[in-house]
Design a protein around this motif. Structure first.
Motif, PDB file in Angstrom:
ATOM      1  N   ASN A 180      40.550 -17.304  -2.414  1.00 50.42           N
ATOM      2  CA  ASN A 180      39.412 -17.412  -1.503  1.00 50.42           C
ATOM      3  C   ASN A 180      39.687 -16.701  -0.183  1.00 50.42           C
ATOM      4  N   LEU A 181      40.912 -16.793   0.308  1.00 49.74           N
ATOM      5  CA  LEU A 181      41.267 -16.078   1.530  1.00 49.74           C
ATOM      6  C   LEU A 181      41.258 -14.567   1.300  1.00 49.74           C
ATOM      7  N   LEU A 182      41.754 -14.138   0.152  1.00 53.04           N
ATOM      8  CA  LEU A 182      41.729 -12.719  -0.183  1.00 53.04           C
ATOM      9  C   LEU A 182      40.294 -12.196  -0.276  1.00 53.04           C
ATOM     10  N   LEU A 183      39.423 -12.935  -0.951  1.00 52.54           N
ATOM     11  CA  LEU A 183      38.033 -12.518  -1.077  1.00 52.54           C
ATOM     12  C   LEU A 183      37.295 -12.567   0.260  1.00 52.54           C
ATOM     13  N   PHE A 184      37.665 -13.508   1.133  1.00 48.76           N
ATOM     14  CA  PHE A 184      37.094 -13.536   2.484  1.00 48.76           C
ATOM     15  C   PHE A 184      37.471 -12.268   3.244  1.00 48.76           C
ATOM     16  N   MET A 185      38.740 -11.895   3.171  1.00 47.40           N
ATOM     17  CA  MET A 185      39.183 -10.690   3.872  1.00 47.40           C
ATOM     18  C   MET A 185      38.553  -9.426   3.288  1.00 47.40           C
ATOM     19  N   PHE A 194      27.977  -2.284  11.829  1.00 49.57           N
ATOM     20  CA  PHE A 194      28.427  -3.207  12.873  1.00 49.57           C
ATOM     21  C   PHE A 194      27.601  -4.490  12.872  1.00 49.57           C
ATOM     22  N   TYR A 195      26.308  -4.386  12.636  1.00 50.12           N
ATOM     23  CA  TYR A 195      25.439  -5.559  12.675  1.00 50.12           C
ATOM     24  C   TYR A 195      25.774  -6.552  11.570  1.00 50.12           C
ATOM     25  N   VAL A 196      26.187  -6.062  10.437  1.00 49.46           N
ATOM     26  CA  VAL A 196      26.580  -6.950   9.345  1.00 49.46           C
ATOM     27  C   VAL A 196      27.803  -7.750   9.755  1.00 49.46           C
ATOM     28  N   THR A 197      28.741  -7.125  10.426  1.00 49.18           N
ATOM     29  CA  THR A 197      29.944  -7.823  10.888  1.00 49.18           C
ATOM     30  C   THR A 197      29.597  -8.871  11.934  1.00 49.18           C
ATOM     31  N   ILE A 198      28.661  -8.558  12.813  1.00 53.45           N
ATOM     32  CA  ILE A 198      28.229  -9.526  13.820  1.00 53.45           C
ATOM     33  C   ILE A 198      27.577 -10.730  13.150  1.00 53.45           C
ATOM     34  N   MET A 199      26.711 -10.483  12.169  1.00 58.54           N
ATOM     35  CA  MET A 199      26.060 -11.590  11.453  1.00 58.54           C
ATOM     36  C   MET A 199      27.072 -12.396  10.647  1.00 58.54           C
ATOM     37  N   ALA A 200      28.049 -11.732  10.062  1.00 55.93           N
ATOM     38  CA  ALA A 200      29.095 -12.444   9.319  1.00 55.93           C
ATOM     39  C   ALA A 200      29.909 -13.321  10.263  1.00 55.93           C
ATOM     40  N   PHE A 201      30.196 -12.819  11.453  1.00 51.32           N
ATOM     41  CA  PHE A 201      30.932 -13.611  12.436  1.00 51.32           C
ATOM     42  C   PHE A 201      30.142 -14.860  12.829  1.00 51.32           C
ATOM     43  N   ILE A 202      28.834 -14.718  13.014  1.00 50.63           N
ATOM     44  CA  ILE A 202      28.003 -15.867  13.395  1.00 50.63           C
ATOM     45  C   ILE A 202      27.979 -16.895  12.275  1.00 50.63           C
ATOM     46  N   LEU A 203      27.800 -16.462  11.032  1.00 54.83           N
ATOM     47  CA  LEU A 203      27.813 -17.401   9.912  1.00 54.83           C
ATOM     48  C   LEU A 203      29.170 -18.077   9.755  1.00 54.83           C
ATOM     49  N   CYS A 204      30.240 -17.320   9.923  1.00 53.93           N
ATOM     50  CA  CYS A 204      31.587 -17.900   9.810  1.00 53.93           C
ATOM     51  C   CYS A 204      31.880 -18.859  10.962  1.00 53.93           C
ATOM     52  N   ALA A 205      31.309 -18.593  12.129  1.00 52.13           N
ATOM     53  CA  ALA A 205      31.483 -19.514  13.257  1.00 52.13           C
ATOM     54  C   ALA A 205      30.839 -20.866  12.950  1.00 52.13           C
ATOM     55  N   ALA A 249      27.598  -8.893   2.291  1.00 51.17           N
ATOM     56  CA  ALA A 249      28.939  -9.247   2.767  1.00 51.17           C
ATOM     57  C   ALA A 249      28.923 -10.404   3.748  1.00 51.17           C
ATOM     58  N   GLN A 250      27.856 -10.541   4.517  1.00 51.40           N
ATOM     59  CA  GLN A 250      27.804 -11.644   5.469  1.00 51.40           C
ATOM     60  C   GLN A 250      27.784 -12.994   4.754  1.00 51.40           C
ATOM     61  N   PHE A 251      27.049 -13.072   3.658  1.00 55.98           N
ATOM     62  CA  PHE A 251      27.012 -14.317   2.887  1.00 55.98           C
ATOM     63  C   PHE A 251      28.339 -14.568   2.182  1.00 55.98           C
ATOM     64  N   LEU A 252      28.945 -13.507   1.681  1.00 54.08           N
ATOM     65  CA  LEU A 252      30.221 -13.671   0.985  1.00 54.08           C
ATOM     66  C   LEU A 252      31.331 -14.076   1.947  1.00 54.08           C
ATOM     67  N   VAL A 304      34.389  -5.157   3.837  1.00 53.76           N
ATOM     68  CA  VAL A 304      33.145  -4.510   3.418  1.00 53.76           C
ATOM     69  C   VAL A 304      32.135  -4.519   4.551  1.00 53.76           C
ATOM     70  N   SER A 305      32.047  -5.622   5.268  1.00 55.38           N
ATOM     71  CA  SER A 305      31.101  -5.679   6.387  1.00 55.38           C
ATOM     72  C   SER A 305      31.495  -4.711   7.498  1.00 55.38           C
ATOM     73  N   LEU A 306      32.791  -4.526   7.707  1.00 58.92           N
ATOM     74  CA  LEU A 306      33.240  -3.601   8.748  1.00 58.92           C
ATOM     75  C   LEU A 306      32.959  -2.142   8.410  1.00 58.92           C
ATOM     76  N   ILE A 307      33.100  -1.776   7.147  1.00 54.87           N
ATOM     77  CA  ILE A 307      32.915  -0.365   6.814  1.00 54.87           C
ATOM     78  C   ILE A 307      31.457   0.009   6.601  1.00 54.87           C
ATOM     79  N   THR A 308      30.572  -0.981   6.453  1.00 51.89           N
ATOM     80  CA  THR A 308      29.172  -0.622   6.208  1.00 51.89           C
ATOM     81  C   THR A 308      28.346  -0.554   7.485  1.00 51.89           C
TER      82      THR A 308
END
Length: 185
Positions: free
Chosen positions: A140-145, A156-167, A108-111, A150-154
């Motif tokens: 693309n916005l729908l798939l991003f959300m 916390f660390y995945v969400t943190i890594m996704a935030f860093i990549l998105c930043a 999910a972080q890559f997606l 998915v990262s939120l429900i699996t």
């Protein structure tokens, strides 16, 4: 750690939600549903999901790298380097092959980064009755959300890594994000 998650899934089978404290239950609920719907043993599901995790992780990493690099083989060479080089500071592929919540959602972080990059790159305007409308629908916005969900429900660390990549994606597209038309509706 695997035994703890196996115990939580067994807790779901027994009707106990959050048997050992509040935790993102995405993987646990997924395995529980597979167990209930198919009748396959939980241990077998956990063992089988390991190969699926690796395949989905590598595919999502390839898609992101393919979007980043201009030359089409750069993504393949990057993944080959990841798979063959042994870094002493990581677990490598052995950690990735475990069926645990963080590994379950690592794709999910890559997606998230991929679809945010595509959303910012391919701006779509829809014409309705001869007028340009704002973003009525953007897949693309729908798939991003959805990837962010998915990262939120699996884990916390995945969400943190996704935030860093998105930043990092947002830093390079800051002019598009801060355009007057995008901020004021």
């Amino acid at each position: 750690d695997v035994f703890l998650h196996h115990e939580w899934i067994n807790g779901l089978v027994e009707g106990q939600v959050f048997s050992r404290g509040v935790y993102p239950e995405g993987m646990h609920c997924f395995v529980y549903c597979l167990h209930v719907l198919s009748g396959i043993k939980i241990y077998s599901i956990l063992s089988f999901l390991q190969c699926i995790h690796v395949a989905v992780f590598l595919l999502s990493a390839y898609l992101l790298l393919r979007e980043i690099f201009y030359w089409r083989y750069s993504a393949v060479f990057t993944l080959i380097l990841f798979l063959t080089l042994d870094f002493s500071f990581t677990y490598g592929m052995s950690r990735l092959q475990a069926t645990m919540p963080m590994e379950f959602g690592l794709h999910a972080q890559f997606l998230c980064a991929l679809y945010l990059m595509r959303y910012l790159k391919y701006e779509k305007r829809f014409v309705w009755r001869g007028k340009n409308t704002k973003f009525c629908w953007n897949e693309n916005l729908l798939l991003f959300m959805m990837s962010l969900s998915v990262s939120l429900i699996t884990h916390f660390y995945v969400t943190i890594m996704a935030f860093i990549l998105c930043a990092y994606v947002a830093i390079f597209k800051i002019r598009i994000i801060l355009k007057r038309n995008n901020l004021i509706q």
